[in-house]
Design a protein around this motif. Structure first.
Motif, PDB file in Angstrom:
ATOM      1  N   ARG A   1       0.739  -0.732   0.274  1.00  0.00           N
ATOM      2  CA  ARG A   1       0.092  -0.025   0.049  1.00  0.00           C
ATOM      3  C   ARG A   1       0.587   1.100  -0.323  1.00  0.00           C
ATOM      4  O   ARG A   1       0.850   2.584  -0.417  1.00  0.00           O
ATOM      5  CB  ARG A   1      -0.937  -0.090   1.172  1.00  0.00           C
ATOM      6  CG  ARG A   1      -1.914  -0.508   1.181  1.00  0.00           C
ATOM      7  CD  ARG A   1      -2.556  -0.641   2.902  1.00  0.00           C
ATOM      8  NE  ARG A   1      -3.485  -2.100   3.549  1.00  0.00           N
ATOM      9  CZ  ARG A   1      -4.600  -1.600   2.976  1.00  0.00           C
ATOM     10  NH1 ARG A   1      -5.232  -0.438   2.206  1.00  0.00           N
ATOM     11  NH2 ARG A   1      -5.397  -3.060   2.814  1.00  0.00           N
TER      12      ARG A   1
ATOM     13  N   GLY B   1       3.519   1.870  -1.246  1.00  0.00           N
ATOM     14  CA  GLY B   1       4.062   2.251  -2.836  1.00  0.00           C
ATOM     15  C   GLY B   1       5.677   1.066  -2.459  1.00  0.00           C
ATOM     16  O   GLY B   1       6.038   1.358  -3.926  1.00  0.00           O
ATOM     17  N   LYS B   2       6.266   0.633  -1.908  1.00  0.00           N
ATOM     18  CA  LYS B   2       7.240   0.041  -1.592  1.00  0.00           C
ATOM     19  C   LYS B   2       6.910  -0.962  -2.203  1.00  0.00           C
ATOM     20  O   LYS B   2       5.945  -2.001  -2.365  1.00  0.00           O
ATOM     21  CB  LYS B   2       7.713  -0.102  -0.628  1.00  0.00           C
ATOM     22  CG  LYS B   2       8.223   1.161   0.151  1.00  0.00           C
ATOM     23  CD  LYS B   2       9.121   1.777   0.070  1.00  0.00           C
ATOM     24  CE  LYS B   2       9.821   2.705   0.660  1.00  0.00           C
ATOM     25  NZ  LYS B   2      10.778   4.073   0.248  1.00  0.00           N
TER      26      LYS B   2
ATOM     27  N   ASN C   1      -3.224  -4.540  -4.719  1.00  0.00           N
ATOM     28  CA  ASN C   1      -1.708  -5.095  -5.471  1.00  0.00           C
ATOM     29  C   ASN C   1      -1.063  -5.394  -5.394  1.00  0.00           C
ATOM     30  O   ASN C   1      -0.062  -5.239  -6.406  1.00  0.00           O
ATOM     31  CB  ASN C   1      -1.457  -3.277  -5.817  1.00  0.00           C
ATOM     32  CG  ASN C   1      -2.779  -2.031  -6.221  1.00  0.00           C
ATOM     33  OD1 ASN C   1      -4.086  -2.598  -7.448  1.00  0.00           O
ATOM     34  ND2 ASN C   1      -2.822  -1.497  -5.581  1.00  0.00           N
TER      35      ASN C   1
ATOM     36  N   LEU D   1       2.811   4.890  -7.677  1.00  0.00           N
ATOM     37  CA  LEU D   1       2.573   3.037  -7.473  1.00  0.00           C
ATOM     38  C   LEU D   1       2.667   3.231  -6.020  1.00  0.00           C
ATOM     39  O   LEU D   1       1.589   2.083  -5.751  1.00  0.00           O
ATOM     40  CB  LEU D   1       4.410   3.146  -6.950  1.00  0.00           C
ATOM     41  CG  LEU D   1       5.146   2.586  -8.115  1.00  0.00           C
ATOM     42  CD1 LEU D   1       6.978   2.679  -7.991  1.00  0.00           C
ATOM     43  CD2 LEU D   1       4.536   1.740  -8.991  1.00  0.00           C
ATOM     44  N   ALA D   2       2.097   4.292  -4.776  1.00  0.00           N
ATOM     45  CA  ALA D   2       0.803   4.573  -3.920  1.00  0.00           C
ATOM     46  C   ALA D   2      -0.402   4.446  -3.851  1.00  0.00           C
ATOM     47  O   ALA D   2      -1.260   4.983  -3.110  1.00  0.00           O
ATOM     48  CB  ALA D   2       1.903   5.342  -2.465  1.00  0.00           C
ATOM     49  N   THR D   3      -1.201   4.762  -5.254  1.00  0.00           N
ATOM     50  CA  THR D   3      -1.912   5.857  -5.683  1.00  0.00           C
ATOM     51  C   THR D   3      -3.003   3.748  -5.467  1.00  0.00           C
ATOM     52  O   THR D   3      -2.363   3.413  -5.587  1.00  0.00           O
ATOM     53  CB  THR D   3      -2.276   5.700  -6.509  1.00  0.00           C
ATOM     54  OG1 THR D   3      -2.498   5.305  -8.066  1.00  0.00           O
ATOM     55  CG2 THR D   3      -1.433   7.306  -6.678  1.00  0.00           C
ATOM     56  N   ALA D   4      -3.883   4.194  -6.235  1.00  0.00           N
ATOM     57  CA  ALA D   4      -5.292   3.210  -5.841  1.00  0.00           C
ATOM     58  C   ALA D   4      -5.112   1.872  -7.398  1.00  0.00           C
ATOM     59  O   ALA D   4      -5.092   0.811  -7.116  1.00  0.00           O
ATOM     60  CB  ALA D   4      -6.482   3.039  -5.708  1.00  0.00           C
ATOM     61  N   LYS D   5      -4.680   2.959  -7.866  1.00  0.00           N
ATOM     62  CA  LYS D   5      -4.403   2.233  -9.497  1.00  0.00           C
ATOM     63  C   LYS D   5      -2.858   2.416  -9.823  1.00  0.00           C
ATOM     64  O   LYS D   5      -2.360   3.501 -10.552  1.00  0.00           O
ATOM     65  CB  LYS D   5      -5.058   3.079 -10.439  1.00  0.00           C
ATOM     66  CG  LYS D   5      -6.329   2.464 -10.354  1.00  0.00           C
ATOM     67  CD  LYS D   5      -7.287   2.211 -11.621  1.00  0.00           C
ATOM     68  CE  LYS D   5      -8.682   1.957 -11.590  1.00  0.00           C
ATOM     69  NZ  LYS D   5      -9.117   1.131 -10.389  1.00  0.00           N
ATOM     70  N   PRO D   6      -1.758   1.734  -9.525  1.00  0.00           N
ATOM     71  CA  PRO D   6      -0.802   1.378  -9.522  1.00  0.00           C
ATOM     72  C   PRO D   6      -0.280   1.590 -11.349  1.00  0.00           C
ATOM     73  O   PRO D   6      -1.048   0.306 -11.614  1.00  0.00           O
ATOM     74  CB  PRO D   6       0.438   0.836  -8.892  1.00  0.00           C
ATOM     75  CG  PRO D   6      -0.511  -0.049  -8.671  1.00  0.00           C
ATOM     76  CD  PRO D   6      -2.001   0.544  -8.082  1.00  0.00           C
TER      77      PRO D   6
ATOM     78  N   GLY E   1      12.933   1.713  -4.411  1.00  0.00           N
ATOM     79  CA  GLY E   1      12.023   1.647  -4.061  1.00  0.00           C
ATOM     80  C   GLY E   1      11.271   0.343  -3.437  1.00  0.00           C
ATOM     81  O   GLY E   1      10.201  -0.413  -3.258  1.00  0.00           O
TER      82      GLY E   1
END
Lengths: 405, 176
Positions: A267, A269-270, A379, B88-93, B163
């Motif tokens: 969540r 982003g990592k 995700n 990347l940290a959003t709901a739709k990466p 990341g």
């Protein structure tokens, strides 16, 4: 004894007759109305034409060669082994046609002596065999995203089991002499994308296998013929097929398949990388999505497996998770292998939800989807191993359970 | 007879402790010809160079048919090579070379191993450097005339360089 000898003699006589008239096929069949048993013999066996289970093929790009085929788990009798013809596939650049007479394996890098092995050399090492599961890291990816797949072939068909035969990787590497600073082995395939994965030395030196046999015969082309890696319990992609090179290094290569792919976005982003082990999961294969039930007796059957060791317990709920019963496991339970389970059930014809959950020998409990998503979000993609419920409708149809958005 | 058996046993013990004498030594040329590993520090990168300007030419002749103008990709058919930075940290990466890949050396390595998809292993090093530079340029990571070579490519800092974190599993404590 006497009878089988007579049969043998008759068969030899038949063979001699065929040879002398030089015609293949069941020669005297014209005289007999029924096909003779000899006419049905085949040099390489096939199943009855009445048996229809097939792999389901899915392309992942507009070019052929990127995609997967899934094992029809719901149509098979669950056990340790998947028939080789129905073992799942995942390819990133097609299936190369390799000849064991010319294909070689190069071992180099942090070794005393770089060596080239022929397939014949590798088959001369003392052989070992073991039964284990192989599972794509992306198995059941759809359920996490909230688009549950309708049947168990689509949801869980990227797992299969086989008996693999080959040489412990450490035995082969000892031949070259591994230097003390070696920490990783980069395995590379001879497919068009030269698929490469970095394997930590602990795995190489414990149970990693260099394999040429699958279920008692040579590997199937789509399983890496003539040579592949088997890393028991590790995600499928690392079990490099069509192996052509082992590069011993002090660091991982950071190949595209261990950075851009097979990493799990969180969540925040990592993304988590080097997530090798397949955690425990289980699924009911019968009754499962797409099947139809009559009221009365059924045996609930399914499979459980864990990359961390043996399955210790499978529990089944037949009432939407209110109560759970302990299923019977098929013995012997093998480490890092498919484990069949069963539980008798008399279906009363009422709508219900059935599901299973497993515990492995490390005490790890298979989570619910809610528990998994609460930690990983939607995700992360790979390594989704949550409980899979099936809905049994009053008309006997079995479907997936829709997931609230 | 028993002496024969004993010497067999001795030989077997020796063999178990020693290599099996299988395989043959690889020549340095053989190793060089086979070894295509490229590491993030640039180890393994071949001699050669290229810029985005040159890479655009390579891309138009070798890659655009699948990856589309400007590397936009074709949804459901071919992956996009651009975009998604900051997603990347959003709901739709949106994971692409630009937004997700941590090392520029991996981009070179991937193209060198696997692209063009139907005819891989045909591009000379200059073309691989150039088309890598072009994809990095399209993502706003390098300048149009910046030369990519064995020294400069490992120094490129990708947006998602930091990341990645190690495996945190078992991360879920299921309840019963």
């Amino acid at each position: 004894m006497a009878k089988s000898r007579r049969q043998f003699l008759a068969a030899s006589a038949g063979a001699a007759a065929l040879t002398s008239c030089g015609k293949p096929g069941g020669a005297p069949a014209a005289a007999a109305p029924e096909a003779s048993p000899a006419a049905n013999m085949r040099p390489y066996g096939e199943r009855s034409p009445l048996e229809k289970p097939l792999r389901a093929i899915r392309d992942l790009s507009a070019s052929s060669g990127t995609g997967s085929s899934r094992t029809p788990l719901g149509d098979l009798f669950p056990g340790w082994i998947t028939p080789s013809s129905l073992h799942f596939e995942r390819h990133h650049a097609g299936v190369p046609a390799l000849d064991p007479a010319t294909h070689t394996l190069l071992v180099h890098g942090l070794v005393e002596t770089p060596l080239v092995f022929t397939i014949d050399d590798i088959r001369r090492f003392p052989a070992v065999s073991r039964i284990c599961f192989l599972e794509c890291g992306g198995n059941n990816i759809g359920d996490q995203r909230g688009v549950p797949t309708p049947d168990v072939q689509q949801s869980h068909g990227l797992v299969s089991g086989a008996e693999w035969t080959g040489v412990p990787l450490r035995v082969l590497l000892q031949e070259s002499g591994v230097k003390p600073e070696a920490k990783w082995v980069i395995a590379e395939g001879a497919d068009n994308c030269r698929l490469a994965r970095s394997i930590p030395m602990e795995k190489v030196m414990s149970d990693a296998l260099l394999v040429y046999g699958q279920n008692g015969e040579a590997l199937r082309p789509e399983q890496g013929y003539p040579l592949r890696l088997i890393l028991p319990g590790f995600e499928g992609n690392m079990n490099v097929k069509w192996l052509r090179r082992l590069n011993v290094l002090d660091q991982p290569a950071m190949s595209s398949k261990e950075t851009a792919y097979y990493t799990e976005l969180r969540r925040d982003g990592k993304a988590e990388m080097f997530t090798f082990v397949m955690e425990a999961r289980s699924v009911i294969t019968r009754p499962s999505g797409g099947q139809k039930l009559k009221p009365g007796f059924h045996e609930i059957v399914g499979l459980a497996w864990s990359g961390r060791g043996k399955i210790e317990k499978v529990e089944v709920s037949l009432n939407g998770g209110q109560t759970w019963a302990v299923a019977t496991l098929r013995e012997p339970v093998l480490s890092q292998a498919l484990t069949a389970f069963r539980l008798p059930w008399i279906w009363d014809g009422q709508e219900t939800v059935i599901q299973c959950r497993c515990t492995d020998e490390t005490g790890y409990l298979q989570p619910t989807r809610e528990e998994l998503v609460a930690v990983r979000g939607l995700n992360s993609g790979y390594h989704y191993n949550a409980i899979k419920p099936w809905k049994v409708h009053a008309n006997g149809e079995v479907t997936h359970v829709s997931i609230p958005a | 007879m028993s002496r024969f058996l004993l010497s067999c046993l001795a030989l077997a013990t020796l063999l178990n402790a020693q290599p099996h004498g299988l395989g043959r030594p690889a020549t340095p040329e053989e190793v060089r010809a086979m070894d295509i590993t490229i590491l993030p520090d640039g180890t393994g990168l071949p001699a050669g160079k290229g810029t985005a300007v040159q890479g655009e030419v390579v891309f138009k002749s070798r890659c655009v048919v699948c990856h589309n103008e400007g590397g936009q990709g074709r949804p459901g058919a071919y992956p996009a090579l651009v975009g998604g930075i900051g997603s990347l940290a959003t709901a739709k990466p949106k994971k692409t070379v630009g937004s997700y890949w941590p090392y520029a050396t991996t981009v070179f390595d991937h193209i060198n191993r696997a692209m063009p998809f139907n005819t891989p292993h045909i591009l000379p090093p200059n073309d691989v450097y150039a088309v890598t530079a072009y994809i990095l340029f399209l993502n706003g990571i390098v300048q149009r005339n910046e030369e990519m070579n064995a020294q400069t490519l490992p120094k490129v800092v990708m947006p998602n360089r930091d990341g990645f974190v190690p495996d945190s599993r078992p991360d879920i404590k299921a309840k019963r």
